[in-house]
Write a protein that holds these residues in place. Structure first.
Motif, short mmCIF file in Angstrom:
data_model
loop_
_atom_site.label_atom_id
_atom_site.label_comp_id
_atom_site.label_asym_id
_atom_site.label_seq_id
_atom_site.Cartn_x
_atom_site.Cartn_y
_atom_site.Cartn_z
N ASP A 95 -17.97 33.49 -115.63
CA ASP A 95 -17.71 34.50 -116.66
C ASP A 95 -19.00 34.91 -117.36
OD1 ASP A 95 -14.89 34.33 -116.24
OD2 ASP A 95 -14.82 32.53 -117.49
N VAL A 96 -19.84 33.93 -117.68
CA VAL A 96 -21.10 34.19 -118.36
C VAL A 96 -22.19 33.38 -117.67
CG1 VAL A 96 -22.39 34.11 -120.53
CG2 VAL A 96 -19.92 34.55 -120.57
N ALA A 114 -21.04 42.67 -126.13
CA ALA A 114 -22.13 43.07 -125.23
C ALA A 114 -21.97 42.41 -123.86
CB ALA A 114 -23.48 42.70 -125.84
N ARG A 115 -22.50 43.07 -122.84
CA ARG A 115 -22.48 42.51 -121.49
C ARG A 115 -23.78 41.81 -121.14
NH1 ARG A 115 -21.10 45.42 -115.63
NH2 ARG A 115 -21.04 43.45 -114.47
N TYR A 116 -24.91 42.40 -121.56
CA TYR A 116 -26.23 41.84 -121.23
C TYR A 116 -27.03 41.64 -122.51
CZ TYR A 116 -25.06 43.60 -116.54
OH TYR A 116 -24.43 43.86 -115.35
N THR A 172 -13.98 29.80 -121.35
CA THR A 172 -14.95 30.67 -120.69
C THR A 172 -15.82 29.83 -119.77
OG1 THR A 172 -14.98 32.15 -122.60
CG2 THR A 172 -16.84 32.29 -121.08
N SER A 202 -26.65 39.49 -110.37
CA SER A 202 -25.80 40.28 -111.26
C SER A 202 -24.34 40.39 -110.82
CB SER A 202 -26.41 41.67 -111.47
OG SER A 202 -26.54 42.35 -110.23
N MET A 261 -20.59 37.62 -128.57
CA MET A 261 -20.10 38.35 -127.39
C MET A 261 -18.64 38.05 -127.11
SD MET A 261 -23.43 37.57 -125.01
CE MET A 261 -22.95 38.42 -123.51
N GLY A 291 -19.88 38.16 -115.14
CA GLY A 291 -19.40 39.28 -115.94
C GLY A 291 -20.36 39.62 -117.06
N ARG A 292 -21.04 38.59 -117.58
CA ARG A 292 -22.00 38.79 -118.66
C ARG A 292 -23.21 37.90 -118.42
NH1 ARG A 292 -17.75 38.75 -123.82
NH2 ARG A 292 -17.07 40.91 -123.55
#
Length: 346
Positions: free
Chosen positions: A67-68, A137-139, A2, A86, A329, A90-91
Motif C-alpha cells: 500500500d505504501v 497525497a500520493r508521493y 496498511t 512505482s 496521508m 499505491g503511495r
C-alpha cells in the motif's frame, strides 16, 4: 491495516523507519529490502530491533506490491528504479533528495542524477508547513535533515516579512548524517573527535532552503550555508542568522511570530529564556524523538535575529517525519506512533 514496505532499509535512517513502523498501531510492515543484508534478519544490522520482528531482508529486485512504500535509497536510486518501483506501491514516501526540488533546480544541485520532467511531482514533506497538502497525497519527499532544521527556524520570519532576503545558516551535524557506509572522512578514528567545517560553501541543502522558502513563505532568499561536523553521532543544530527588514515592534516580536506559527504543531517547541535550566536547543535530549526545539534571540543594535533549531537527524530529520507524513496521508492522528519524548541525561 496498511501494508508498508521499506526499500533500502539497511542503513541508519532505514533502521529508524523500521523501528517506528514496527511500533505503529495502524500499519503492518510486510517487507524490507537490502542488497547487503538479503536473507538476514532485520536485527542483523539493527541491534535495537532484536525481538521485534521475524522478517528478513529481501533483495531490492524482489520488492512486492504494497500500500505504501518508504524508500531510503541513496540519492539517484529511486529515479533510476522508478519504472520498476512505482507500479508496486499505491503511495511512496522518499527520504532521498530525488524529488525535493523542481526538475531544473534538481539538475543544478544533483547533476549526476538528473530527473526527467515526466516523472511525477512529490509533495514536500515538511508537515508543519504542508500539512493540508500531505493529507491524501500520493508521493511525498522528506526534507534533508539540515535544511529541515533551518526551515523550521526561518520560514515563520520570512512569511511575516520580518527579515531581509539574505540569511546565513551555520549547521552542525553528527556523524550518522554521513550514512552507514564509511569513507576516510567518516571512519571512526578520523571522525570521532572531529570539529571541522566540511562544506563551507556549495552544500546541496542551500538550494533546498532557498526553494522551500520561496514556495512556502513567498520570499526567495540568498542563503549562505555552511555545514560543520561535530563529535557526536546523532543530531543537527542549525543556527540561522537573519536581518530585520524593518524596525521591530520590540525585541520579543520574532518570539511572538514563532510562537504563533507553531502553537498548534505538536512536534515543534519554542524554548524561552529563564524557563529552563537549558534554555538553548541542543540535539542530545531529542535523540530518538520526532521533536524540534527552537530558541530566538535578537541583537537589536545591529538588527540581527538569531534562531537556533535542534533535532535528531535520523528521526525528525528523516524517519520520524516520514511517519508523520504517513499519518497525514492516511488520515490518522498525526502523533500516532511518535510518542517517544527522549532521555536525559544521555
Amino acid at each position: 491495516m496498511t501494508r508498508i514496505a521499506v526499500l533500502g532499509a539497511g542503513g541508519y535512517a532505514g533502521g529508524e523507519v523500521l523501528r517506528l513502523l514496527l511500533a505503529h498501531p495502524a500499519v503492518e510492515l510486510v517487507q524490507a529490502t537490502s542488497e547487503q543484508h538479503a536473507g538476514k534478519r532485520l536485527d542483523f544490522p539493527h541491534p535495537h530491533l532484536r525481538g521485534q520482528s521475524t522478517l528478513r531482508f529481501s533483495p531490492h529486485d524482489a520488492l512486492e506490491p504494497c500500500d505504501v512504500l518508504v524508500t531510503c535509497m541513496p540519492s539517484g536510486e529511486l529515479i533510476r528504479r522508478w519504472p520498476q518501483v512505482s507500479p508496486r506501491a499505491g503511495r511512496i514516501i522518499d527520504l532521498s533528495a530525488d524529488f525535493r526540488l523542481e526538475a531544473a533546480e534538481h539538475a543544478r544541485w544533483y547533476p549526476r542524477a538528473p530527473r526527467s520532467v515526466e516523472l511525477p511531482r512529490f509533495v514536500y514533506g515538511l508537515p508543519e508547513w504542508t500539512r493540508d497538502t500531505l493529507q491524501g497525497a500520493r508521493y511525498v519527499a522528506v526534507p534533508g535533515c539540515m535544511a529541515h532544521a533551518a526551515l523550521l527556524a526561518l520560514l515563520p520570519l520570512a512569511r511575516a516579512g520580518l527579515v531581509r532576503p539574505e540569511v546565513v545558516v551555520d549547521a552542525k551535524t553528527g556523524s550518522s548524517g554521513g550514512g552507514a557506509t564509511a569513507d576516510r572522512s567518516s571512519h571512526h578514528p578520523e571522525r570521532a573527535s572531529a570539529l571541522r567545517c566540511y562544506r563551507p560553501v556549495g552544500h546541496r541543502h542551500t538550494g533546498e532552503i532557498e526553494s522551500a522558502t520561496e514556495h512556502l513563505a513567498g520570499m526567495r532568499p540568498i542563503v549562505h550555508f555552511s555545514a560543520t561536523a561535530v563529535p557526536s553521532v546523532r543530531g543537527v543544530l542549525a543556527t540561522v542568522h537573519a536581518f530585520a527588514a524593518r524596525p521591530l515592534e520590540d525585541a520579543a516580536e520574532p518570539l511572538r511570530v514563532l510562537a504563533t506559527t507553531y502553537r498548534e504543531h505538536p512536534f515543534v517547541h519554542l524554548l524561552r529564556a529563564n524557563a529552563s535550566a537549558s534554555p538553548f536547543p541542543e540535539p542530545a535530549p531529542l535523540a530518538g524523538t520526532n521533536h524540534c526545539e527552537l530558541a530566538v534571540d535578537v541583537d537589536a543594535e545591529r538588527g540581527r535575529i538569531v534562531v537556533n533549531a535542534a533535532l535528531d537527524n535520523l528521526v525528525k530529520g528523516a524517519a520520524g517525519t516520514a511517519i508523520h507524513a504517513l499519518n497525514l496521508m492516511l488520515g490518522r492522528p498525526e502523533t500516532e506512533g511518535l510518542g517517544f519524548r527522549g532521555l536525559h541525561p544521555l
